[in-house]
Design a protein around this motif. Sequence first.
Motif, short mmCIF file in Angstrom:
data_model
loop_
_atom_site.label_atom_id
_atom_site.label_comp_id
_atom_site.label_asym_id
_atom_site.label_seq_id
_atom_site.Cartn_x
_atom_site.Cartn_y
_atom_site.Cartn_z
N MET A 21 0.70 -1.07 0.00
CA MET A 21 -0.15 0.14 -0.02
C MET A 21 1.04 1.21 0.06
O MET A 21 0.38 2.38 -0.51
CB MET A 21 -1.06 -0.20 1.21
N ALA A 22 2.23 1.29 0.60
CA ALA A 22 2.94 2.46 0.73
C ALA A 22 3.28 2.97 -0.87
O ALA A 22 3.60 3.71 -1.04
CB ALA A 22 4.11 2.11 1.35
N ARG A 23 3.34 1.94 -1.77
CA ARG A 23 3.70 2.11 -3.20
C ARG A 23 2.43 2.07 -4.14
O ARG A 23 2.66 2.41 -5.18
CB ARG A 23 4.38 1.30 -3.75
N ALA A 24 1.33 2.41 -3.45
CA ALA A 24 0.07 2.53 -4.16
C ALA A 24 -0.20 3.70 -5.32
O ALA A 24 -0.58 3.38 -6.61
CB ALA A 24 -1.14 2.65 -3.23
N ALA A 25 0.69 4.77 -4.98
CA ALA A 25 0.31 5.83 -5.91
C ALA A 25 1.30 6.07 -7.07
O ALA A 25 1.38 6.65 -7.87
CB ALA A 25 0.64 7.16 -5.04
N GLU A 26 2.53 4.81 -7.07
CA GLU A 26 3.37 4.76 -7.88
C GLU A 26 2.90 4.50 -9.29
O GLU A 26 1.93 3.72 -9.59
CB GLU A 26 4.52 3.79 -7.72
N PRO A 27 3.35 5.12 -10.33
CA PRO A 27 3.03 4.52 -11.77
C PRO A 27 3.34 3.27 -12.07
O PRO A 27 4.35 2.88 -11.31
CB PRO A 27 3.43 5.45 -12.45
N ALA A 28 2.73 2.51 -13.00
CA ALA A 28 3.17 1.20 -13.28
C ALA A 28 3.26 0.99 -14.94
O ALA A 28 2.31 1.45 -15.39
CB ALA A 28 2.16 0.33 -12.90
N PRO A 29 4.43 0.81 -15.44
CA PRO A 29 4.46 0.48 -16.85
C PRO A 29 3.67 -0.58 -17.31
O PRO A 29 3.43 -1.51 -16.68
CB PRO A 29 5.98 0.20 -16.96
N CYS A 30 3.22 -0.45 -18.56
CA CYS A 30 2.08 -1.34 -19.18
C CYS A 30 3.15 -2.42 -19.52
O CYS A 30 4.63 -2.33 -19.86
CB CYS A 30 1.79 -0.79 -20.56
#
Length: 69
Positions: A21-30
């Motif tokens: 959850m601490a990394r929930a806002a990070e973008p994720a590459p396709c």
Amino acid sequence: MPRYEFRCRACGDTFEVNRPMARAAEPAPCPLGHDDTVKLLSTVAVTGRGGPGGSTPRGGGCCGGGCGC
């Protein structure tokens, strides 16, 4: 670990990412390599278990059955 759903704006692919959850806002590459993605809002349904030892609510009405409504 929570699962987050993303959609790629470039190709339209929808994919999931497991991360804390601490990394929930990070973008994720396709998975296809595109960087223009957006996190989708997911709905969660939580239900109780019925039967012995379950968490089925007792009573009814507007106040849990205390007023007899």
